[in-house]
Design an enzyme around this catalytic site. Structure first.
Site, PDB file in Angstrom:
ATOM      1  CE  LYS A  88       0.447  -8.589   4.322  1.00  0.00           C
ATOM      2  NZ  LYS A  88       1.609  -7.879   4.802  1.00  0.00           N
TER       3      LYS A  88
ATOM      4  CD  GLU B 110       3.568 -10.090   6.300  1.00  0.00           C
ATOM      5  OE1 GLU B 110       3.113  -9.462   7.270  1.00  0.00           O
ATOM      6  OE2 GLU B 110       3.665  -9.573   5.164  1.00  0.00           O
TER       7      GLU B 110
ATOM      8  CD  GLU C  50      -9.860 -14.926  29.581  1.00  0.00           C
ATOM      9  OE1 GLU C  50     -10.304 -14.670  30.705  1.00  0.00           O
ATOM     10  OE2 GLU C  50     -10.316 -15.821  28.851  1.00  0.00           O
TER      11      GLU C  50
ATOM     12  CB  CYS D   9      -1.233  -3.973   2.853  1.00  0.00           C
ATOM     13  SG  CYS D   9      -0.274  -2.479   2.715  1.00  0.00           S
TER      14      CYS D   9
ATOM     15  CB  CYS E 211      -0.873  -0.288   0.300  1.00  0.00           C
ATOM     16  SG  CYS E 211      -2.025  -0.968   1.476  1.00  0.00           S
TER      17      CYS E 211
ATOM     18  CG  HIS F 135     -13.526 -16.643  30.454  1.00  0.00           C
ATOM     19  ND1 HIS F 135     -12.221 -17.091  30.345  1.00  0.00           N
ATOM     20  CD2 HIS F 135     -14.304 -17.747  30.649  1.00  0.00           C
ATOM     21  CE1 HIS F 135     -12.217 -18.410  30.496  1.00  0.00           C
ATOM     22  NE2 HIS F 135     -13.453 -18.831  30.669  1.00  0.00           N
TER      23      HIS F 135
ATOM     24  CE1 TYR G 181       5.389  -6.271   6.019  1.00  0.00           C
ATOM     25  CE2 TYR G 181       7.423  -5.073   6.395  1.00  0.00           C
ATOM     26  CZ  TYR G 181       6.179  -5.162   5.799  1.00  0.00           C
ATOM     27  OH  TYR G 181       5.731  -4.157   4.983  1.00  0.00           O
TER      28      TYR G 181
HETATM   29  P1  FAD Z   1       3.409   3.604  -2.618  1.00  0.00           P
HETATM   30  O1  FAD Z   1       2.123   3.087  -2.108  1.00  0.00           O
HETATM   31  O2  FAD Z   1       4.453   2.612  -2.991  1.00  0.00           O
HETATM   32  O3  FAD Z   1       3.059   4.522  -3.860  1.00  0.00           O
HETATM   33  C1  FAD Z   1       4.059   5.086  -4.668  1.00  0.00           C
HETATM   34  C2  FAD Z   1       3.489   5.264  -6.065  1.00  0.00           C
HETATM   35  O4  FAD Z   1       4.338   6.128  -6.792  1.00  0.00           O
HETATM   36  C3  FAD Z   1       3.428   3.969  -6.855  1.00  0.00           C
HETATM   37  O5  FAD Z   1       2.108   3.771  -7.341  1.00  0.00           O
HETATM   38  C4  FAD Z   1       4.410   4.175  -7.994  1.00  0.00           C
HETATM   39  O6  FAD Z   1       4.030   3.534  -9.194  1.00  0.00           O
HETATM   40  C5  FAD Z   1       4.385   5.684  -8.135  1.00  0.00           C
HETATM   41  N1  FAD Z   1       5.589   6.271  -8.749  1.00  0.00           N
HETATM   42  C6  FAD Z   1       6.886   6.016  -8.425  1.00  0.00           C
HETATM   43  N2  FAD Z   1       7.699   6.816  -9.152  1.00  0.00           N
HETATM   44  C7  FAD Z   1       6.889   7.591  -9.934  1.00  0.00           C
HETATM   45  C8  FAD Z   1       7.136   8.622 -10.885  1.00  0.00           C
HETATM   46  N3  FAD Z   1       8.382   9.039 -11.163  1.00  0.00           N
HETATM   47  N4  FAD Z   1       6.075   9.201 -11.514  1.00  0.00           N
HETATM   48  C9  FAD Z   1       4.807   8.788 -11.221  1.00  0.00           C
HETATM   49  N5  FAD Z   1       4.522   7.824 -10.326  1.00  0.00           N
HETATM   50  C10 FAD Z   1       5.548   7.239  -9.692  1.00  0.00           C
HETATM   51  N6  FAD Z   1       2.228  -1.824   5.014  1.00  0.00           N
HETATM   52  C11 FAD Z   1       1.309  -1.977   6.003  1.00  0.00           C
HETATM   53  O7  FAD Z   1       0.960  -1.002   6.665  1.00  0.00           O
HETATM   54  N7  FAD Z   1       0.759  -3.206   6.257  1.00  0.00           N
HETATM   55  C12 FAD Z   1       1.087  -4.315   5.536  1.00  0.00           C
HETATM   56  O8  FAD Z   1       0.582  -5.395   5.794  1.00  0.00           O
HETATM   57  C13 FAD Z   1       2.029  -4.166   4.492  1.00  0.00           C
HETATM   58  N8  FAD Z   1       2.351  -5.235   3.712  1.00  0.00           N
HETATM   59  C14 FAD Z   1       3.230  -5.067   2.687  1.00  0.00           C
HETATM   60  C15 FAD Z   1       3.523  -6.160   1.896  1.00  0.00           C
HETATM   61  C16 FAD Z   1       4.402  -6.034   0.838  1.00  0.00           C
HETATM   62  C17 FAD Z   1       4.707  -7.234  -0.008  1.00  0.00           C
HETATM   63  C18 FAD Z   1       4.998  -4.760   0.572  1.00  0.00           C
HETATM   64  C19 FAD Z   1       5.955  -4.612  -0.580  1.00  0.00           C
HETATM   65  C20 FAD Z   1       4.705  -3.673   1.342  1.00  0.00           C
HETATM   66  C21 FAD Z   1       3.817  -3.805   2.407  1.00  0.00           C
HETATM   67  N9  FAD Z   1       3.487  -2.729   3.237  1.00  0.00           N
HETATM   68  C22 FAD Z   1       2.586  -2.888   4.257  1.00  0.00           C
HETATM   69  C23 FAD Z   1       4.125  -1.396   3.044  1.00  0.00           C
HETATM   70  C24 FAD Z   1       3.181  -0.447   2.306  1.00  0.00           C
HETATM   71  O9  FAD Z   1       2.790  -1.027   1.094  1.00  0.00           O
HETATM   72  C25 FAD Z   1       3.887   0.872   2.075  1.00  0.00           C
HETATM   73  O10 FAD Z   1       4.349   1.378   3.300  1.00  0.00           O
HETATM   74  C26 FAD Z   1       2.955   1.917   1.448  1.00  0.00           C
HETATM   75  O11 FAD Z   1       2.415   1.463   0.233  1.00  0.00           O
HETATM   76  C27 FAD Z   1       3.733   3.223   1.228  1.00  0.00           C
HETATM   77  O12 FAD Z   1       2.934   4.166   0.586  1.00  0.00           O
HETATM   78  P2  FAD Z   1       3.594   5.319  -0.292  1.00  0.00           P
HETATM   79  O13 FAD Z   1       2.494   6.263  -0.616  1.00  0.00           O
HETATM   80  O14 FAD Z   1       4.793   5.814   0.365  1.00  0.00           O
HETATM   81  O15 FAD Z   1       4.111   4.587  -1.615  1.00  0.00           O
END
Ligand code: FAD
Length: 458
Positions: free
Chosen positions: A50, A182, A441, A47, A42, A436, A178
């Site tokens: 973006k 975007e 609205e 997010c 994110c 308004h 999406y």
């Molecule tokens: P992440 O935030 O992906 O975190 C996972 C972390 O784990 C990463 O930092 C990674 O490096 C780390 N990791 C992975 N494997 C290992 C390992 N073995 N050891 C140590 N670290 C590791 N969501 C919204 O709500 N609104 C939006 O507008 C939106 N826009 C998006 C736009 C794009 C282009 C993308 C790709 C996603 C978007 N999302 C959006 C989705 C959102 O980013 C994810 O839903 C959110 O980040 C999920 O959080 P998470 O904690 O599951 O994983």
């Protein structure tokens, strides 16, 4: 049995950081491992960057509209490296804030990749092993095209697009979800020649049909060339450019090809299978409604569970799990009526059921629809439309879906989501005084249903 820590979190993204901070706040000894950058998808490549690019793209329309309001604007120029630098400054600030949050909560951060050895043991890429009473898998997801074809390695994904050294004058976007929509929209508004191809016959499968049709028209107005029922079958290098061959027999030369056709939970090579953790067919960690896997000490939240892949959902799941494990909370997250948005221009905001879904659920469905030209366009020009839609269960009068295509639709839908969550009826909407002049609205002034669906008696 003594463990090195109470909770070991793999992944410092949205879900992992929240779980770590809350668990540490409850007095647990917490360790977090992050393999890339603190903040996760994110903050670093989702997010946040973006939305910053979306803001940048919208100046194009504002400059164009300004003359209608009496402004004289010099021909504007856009500089991609300046935007990338500014964006990088902001995500570095946010990443540092996440890091400070962990530190202040007393959670230890290890910047290494972690893998699971068994139900209570982890190995870090530096070679150390650590034991934990509980393990939280919060590793997110990664872009993964469903089909491989020759030259795919020349394409980029959403991971790379934020840091392209040069602005892609000609961009091919593959996919209709999406993320693809975007990027297609924002790059078109920034001045790129954008072609978007997808297998489907319209963008945004799963969204309400009126929103899909409305946004398709807006993408066309933004200059995105849409090609449905087509996918690339080959990419070839032509000097600095790429030649893309398409399955419909077409071909085009572009500077970059963005493949945004799918994301896959990050479970490969994590060691989960060896620890006995069940994965589903998509490779996601299968969890119960408390985010616990079939192994009692191993939990998962966020995109790696492939439930609703949005940041606030990952955060809520991380919070609930930490409260459950260390604070006596129930641990259950309500995944119903989660609002979502598509940050195209105009945006889509949606909460609850689509018209088609409501017809599956209820005997009688009324649909209220307003389609109008936004007020700003009267002086600013442009053919953009705003669409507002309420989907009502006619039996109970409950509003079961709200769908908006408009500038700031995301802001509106967040507020509408409160009413939906509270079970508001159409009569409640009608009883609310209009504000308004606003676009919103319309949500409280739509009187007669545009469409009525009645299930035929069998
Ligand atoms: P992440 O935030 O992906 O975190 C996972 C972390 O784990 C990463 O930092 C990674 O490096 C780390 N990791 C992975 N494997 C290992 C390992 N073995 N050891 C140590 N670290 C590791 N969501 C919204 O709500 N609104 C939006 O507008 C939106 N826009 C998006 C736009 C794009 C282009 C993308 C790709 C996603 C978007 N999302 C959006 C989705 C959102 O980013 C994810 O839903 C959110 O980040 C999920 O959080 P998470 O904690 O599951 O994983």
């Amino acid at each position: 049995m003594a463990f090195d820590c109470d909770l070991f979190v793999i992944g410092a993204g949205s879900g992992g950081v929240r779980a770590a901070r809350v668990a540490a706040g409850h007095g647990a000894k917490v360790v977090v491992a992050e393999a890339f950058r603190v903040g996760g998808t994110c903050v670093i490549r989702g997010c946040v960057p973006k939305k910053l690019l979306v803001y940048a793209s919208r100046f194009a329309d504002d400059f164009a509209a300004a003359a209608g309001f009496g402004w004289t604007v010099e021909p504007p120029r856009f500089d991609w490296p300046t935007l990338v630098d500014a964006k990088n400054g902001e995500i570095a600030r946010l990443s540092a804030a996440y890091r400070a949050g962990l530190d202040q909560a007393g959670a230890a951060l290890i910047e290494e990749r972690a893998t699971v050895v068994d139900r209570h043991t982890l190995r870090l890429s530096g070679g150390r092993t650590i034991s934990a009473r509980h393990i939280l898998v919060a590793t997110g997801a990664r872009p993964e095209p469903p089909a491989r074809f020759p030259g795919l390695e020349f394409a980029i994904t959403s991971n790379e697009i934020f840091d392209l050294p040069a602005f892609p004058r000609r961009l091919l976007v593959v996919g209709g979800g999406y993320i693809a929509v975007e990027f297609a929209c924002l790059f078109a508004k920034l001045g790129a020649e954008v072609t978007q191809v997808m297998r489907a016959d319209n963008v945004l499968r799963g969204f309400d049909e009126d929103m899909r049709a409305g946004l398709r028209d807006e993408l066309g107005r933004a200059g995105v060339r849409l090609r449905f029922g087509a996918l690339p079958t080959r990419f070839e290098r032509r000097g600095e450019a790429l030649l893309a061959t398409l399955s419909d027999g077409g071909a085009l030369t572009v500077d970059q090809a963005l493949v945004a056709t799918g994301r896959r939970p990050n479970t490969a090579g994590l060691g989960l299978e060896a620890a006995g953790v069940a994965l589903d067919a998509a490779g996601a960690v299968a969890v119960d409604d408390r985010s616990t896997s079939n192994v009692a000490s191993i939990h998962a939240v966020g995109d790696v569970t492939n439930r609703i892949n949005l940041t606030p959902v990952a955060i809520r799941e991380g919070q609930a799990l930490a409260d459950h494990l260390f604070g006596g909370g129930k641990g259950v997250v309500d995944h119903r009526d989660v609002a979502s948005a598509v940050f195209a221009t105009p945006e889509i905001g949606a909460v609850g059921l689509t018209e088609a879904e409501a017809q599956q659920c209820f005997e009688a469905v009324d649909v209220y629809l307003a389609n109008f030209r936004p007020m700003k366009a009267t002086l600013g020009g442009g053919a953009e439309r705003t669409i507002m839609k309420l989907v009502v269960d006619a039996g109970s009068d409950r509003v079961v879906g709200v769908h908006i295509l408009a500038r700031e639709a995301a802001e509106m839908i967040q507020v509408a989501a409160i009413a939906i969550k509270m079970g508001a009826t159409k009569a409640d909407f009608d009883a609310t005084m209009a504000l308004h002049p606003t676009a919103a609205e319309e949500l409280v002034t739509m009187k007669a249903p545009t469409r009525r669906h009645r299930r035929a008696a069998s």
